[in-house]
Design an enzyme around this catalytic site. Structure first.
Site, mmCIF file in Angstrom:
data_model
loop_
_atom_site.group_PDB
_atom_site.id
_atom_site.type_symbol
_atom_site.label_atom_id
_atom_site.label_comp_id
_atom_site.label_asym_id
_atom_site.label_seq_id
_atom_site.Cartn_x
_atom_site.Cartn_y
_atom_site.Cartn_z
ATOM 1 N N THR A 25 -31.305 87.768 -46.474
ATOM 2 C CA THR A 25 -32.416 87.545 -45.343
ATOM 3 C C THR A 25 -32.094 88.692 -44.068
ATOM 4 O O THR A 25 -33.119 88.763 -43.753
ATOM 5 C CB THR A 25 -32.486 86.117 -45.546
ATOM 6 N N TYR A 57 -13.264 87.227 -36.263
ATOM 7 C CA TYR A 57 -14.244 87.230 -36.393
ATOM 8 C C TYR A 57 -13.713 88.776 -37.395
ATOM 9 O O TYR A 57 -13.491 89.029 -38.406
ATOM 10 C CB TYR A 57 -15.689 88.042 -36.530
ATOM 11 N N PRO A 117 -19.237 98.721 -41.383
ATOM 12 C CA PRO A 117 -20.221 99.920 -41.925
ATOM 13 C C PRO A 117 -20.461 100.054 -39.744
ATOM 14 O O PRO A 117 -19.469 98.823 -39.391
ATOM 15 C CB PRO A 117 -22.099 99.417 -41.698
HETATM 16 P P1 NAP Z 1 -27.651 89.462 -39.604
HETATM 17 O O1 NAP Z 1 -28.997 89.464 -39.663
HETATM 18 O O2 NAP Z 1 -27.678 87.962 -39.073
HETATM 19 O O3 NAP Z 1 -27.705 88.125 -41.331
HETATM 20 C C1 NAP Z 1 -26.990 87.310 -41.953
HETATM 21 C C2 NAP Z 1 -27.218 86.842 -43.267
HETATM 22 O O4 NAP Z 1 -25.911 86.132 -43.941
HETATM 23 C C3 NAP Z 1 -28.598 86.126 -43.367
HETATM 24 O O5 NAP Z 1 -29.379 86.076 -44.683
HETATM 25 C C4 NAP Z 1 -27.794 85.215 -43.430
HETATM 26 O O6 NAP Z 1 -28.528 83.579 -43.924
HETATM 27 C C5 NAP Z 1 -26.858 84.761 -44.348
HETATM 28 N N1 NAP Z 1 -25.724 83.825 -43.633
HETATM 29 C C6 NAP Z 1 -25.320 83.166 -43.034
HETATM 30 N N2 NAP Z 1 -24.500 82.515 -42.753
HETATM 31 C C7 NAP Z 1 -24.431 81.639 -44.169
HETATM 32 C C8 NAP Z 1 -24.127 80.812 -44.801
HETATM 33 N N3 NAP Z 1 -23.401 79.403 -44.393
HETATM 34 N N4 NAP Z 1 -24.388 80.949 -46.619
HETATM 35 C C9 NAP Z 1 -25.666 81.469 -47.051
HETATM 36 N N5 NAP Z 1 -25.631 82.264 -46.472
HETATM 37 C C10 NAP Z 1 -25.389 83.010 -44.896
HETATM 38 O O7 NAP Z 1 -26.748 89.721 -40.333
HETATM 39 P P2 NAP Z 1 -26.465 91.286 -40.729
HETATM 40 O O8 NAP Z 1 -26.216 91.958 -38.943
HETATM 41 O O9 NAP Z 1 -27.510 91.136 -41.336
HETATM 42 O O10 NAP Z 1 -24.938 91.630 -41.238
HETATM 43 C C11 NAP Z 1 -24.644 91.280 -42.623
HETATM 44 C C12 NAP Z 1 -23.400 91.942 -42.722
HETATM 45 O O11 NAP Z 1 -23.327 93.501 -42.009
HETATM 46 C C13 NAP Z 1 -22.218 91.094 -42.765
HETATM 47 O O12 NAP Z 1 -21.380 90.683 -43.529
HETATM 48 C C14 NAP Z 1 -21.167 91.804 -40.729
HETATM 49 O O13 NAP Z 1 -20.597 91.246 -40.832
HETATM 50 C C15 NAP Z 1 -21.748 93.255 -41.070
HETATM 51 N N6 NAP Z 1 -21.963 93.444 -40.681
HETATM 52 C C16 NAP Z 1 -23.679 94.037 -39.983
HETATM 53 C C17 NAP Z 1 -23.132 94.769 -38.357
HETATM 54 C C18 NAP Z 1 -23.646 94.659 -37.379
HETATM 55 O O14 NAP Z 1 -24.172 95.350 -36.263
HETATM 56 N N7 NAP Z 1 -25.168 93.999 -37.304
HETATM 57 C C19 NAP Z 1 -22.000 95.976 -38.188
HETATM 58 C C20 NAP Z 1 -20.946 95.874 -39.325
HETATM 59 C C21 NAP Z 1 -20.855 94.695 -39.751
HETATM 60 P P3 NAP Z 1 -30.165 83.123 -42.881
HETATM 61 O O15 NAP Z 1 -31.035 84.560 -42.845
HETATM 62 O O16 NAP Z 1 -30.452 82.533 -44.270
HETATM 63 O O17 NAP Z 1 -28.972 82.936 -41.813
#
Ligand code: NAP
Ligand code: GDP
Length: 328
Positions: free
Chosen positions: A11, A144, A171
């Site tokens: 999501t 983290y 990423p």
């Molecule tokens: P995001 O938009 O905050 O989404 C986080 C997702 O994890 C949401 O679907 C959330 O569900 C779910 N989640 C969080 N806690 C949870 C729990 N306890 N149980 C089940 N689901 C849970 O983050 P994103 O940016 O898409 O990040 C996705 C991945 O990419 C992560 O592993 C992050 O470390 C990595 N990443 C992100 C970036 C960046 O710049 N954003 C950069 C490098 C790596 P809900 O929607 O229900 O809360």
């Protein structure tokens, strides 16, 4: 053979990017859904992955053959600085539960998502896939970073002890539709997009935190999504793979803010609050390994300005329902 792909964090920003690609690329094309594949995008409402019991139930329900594991407690520099233990503990629990369940349910492949934030602070640049464990992470996000680094350790242990096909992707800074646009806890681009939107609406100054000098590499969530889909089908090593634009595409926070001001058509007062932290100065990552593997796929990165325009458009159209935190 039926392929059932479970996307944890489905999501969120990256998960919704993958959903978009799976739903819009032509079926059976390089990045599109293949005949017979089923994709499941789940968020925390369906299962709290910090709970081992709920994680096992989720795997029992979907019986995935493949997992793209994105779920994490995610936030920008300021959230990471304020909640180091939460970022360590939540992510340790989530990752351990998901990998354990994937092992127990004999999943054929798992790709877990790391980040260039997990790299050592003091290390020779550019970052590449061999340098994750070569020193301490930047103090601003050590919770983290340590939790995410352990995924790579676990992947190797699962492979060595059981032969499991678990790997990871790294990423750089991601942005796009469905991001978290909270003013305080979000990453830089979505936080600034929201702040600029409010400055435009209220006729107030647009304030960028820090000096604007640090450098970052930004990747569009829909480009990253294609790379995840490709990696799921074509990458068989346990070693992580950096998913990034080139090292020569680092931009300063000021350049990113300038591009945002232009994409939003903001004409008001624009300034920097240098009392706020800058975080890590830079963390340039090499995409050499990725580009070598992608030859012949036709993959192309979306130009930064185009991706920013699409994101601004999405944000404006979805402001009422987007994750903006408290409305002002
Ligand atoms: P995001 O938009 O905050 O989404 C986080 C997702 O994890 C949401 O679907 C959330 O569900 C779910 N989640 C969080 N806690 C949870 C729990 N306890 N149980 C089940 N689901 C849970 O983050 P994103 O940016 O898409 O990040 C996705 C991945 O990419 C992560 O592993 C992050 O470390 C990595 N990443 C992100 C970036 C960046 O710049 N954003 C950069 C490098 C790596 P809900 O929607 O229900 O809360
Ligand atoms: P990082 O790459 O993990 O450090 O994550 P961020 O996406 O949070 O980017 C942090 C960089 O953007 C730092 O140099 C901050 O000083 C700068 N920045 C400027 N304004 C903001 C803001 O409103 N929110 C965040 N998170 N960072 C900002």
């Amino acid at each position: 053979m039926s392929v059932r792909v479970l996307v944890t964090g489905g999501t969120g920003l990256v998960g919704q990017g993958i959903k978009y690609v799976i739903e819009t690329e032509p079926e059976n094309s390089t990045f599109g859904k293949q005949s017979g594949e089923e994709w499941f995008f789940i968020g925390s409402k369906e299962a709290d992955l910090k709970s081992q019991e709920q994680t096992m139930k989720l795997f029992e329900k979907y019986k995935p053959t493949h997992v793209i594991h994105l779920a994490a407690l995610v936030g920008g520099l300021f959230a990471n600085m304020a909640r180091k233990l939460d970022f360590l503990r939540d992510n340790l629990l989530i990752n351990d539960n998901v990998l354990h369940a994937a092992h127990e349910f004999k999943c054929k492949k798992v790709i877990s998502c790391l980040s260039t934030c997990v790299y050592p602070d003091k290390v020779e640049y550019p970052l590449d896939e061999t340098k994750i464990h070569q020193g301490l992470p930047h103090e601003s996000n050590f919770g983290y970073a340590h939790a995410k680094r352990l995924v790579d350790v676990q992947n190797h242990a699962y492979k060595d002890q059981y032969g499991d096909n678990f790997t990871s992707a790294i990423p750089t800074n991601v942005f796009g539709p469905h991001d978290n646009f909270d003013l305080e806890s979000a990453h830089v681009l979505p936080a600034l997009m929201h702040r600029c939107y409010l400055a435009q609406k209220n006729g107030t100054p647009f304030v960028v935190w820090g000096t604007g000098k640090p450098l970052r590499q930004f990747i569009y969530s829909r480009d990253l999504a294609k790379l995840f889909v490709w990696q799921l089908r074509n990458y068989e090593s346990v070693e992580p793979l950096i998913l990034s634009v080139g090292e020569d595409e680092e931009v300063s926070i000021k350049q990113a803010a300038d591009a945002l001001v232009s994409a939003m058509g903001f004409k008001g007062d624009y300034r920097f609050d240098e009392t706020k932290a800058d975080g890590q100065f830079r963390k340039p990552a090499s995409n050499k390994k990725l580009l070598g593997l992608l030859k012949g796929t036709g993959f192309q990165f979306t130009p930064f300005e185009k991706a920013l325009d699409e994101t601004v458009q999405w944000f404006r159209q979805n402001y009422e329902t987007a994750r903006t935190g408290k409305k002002q």
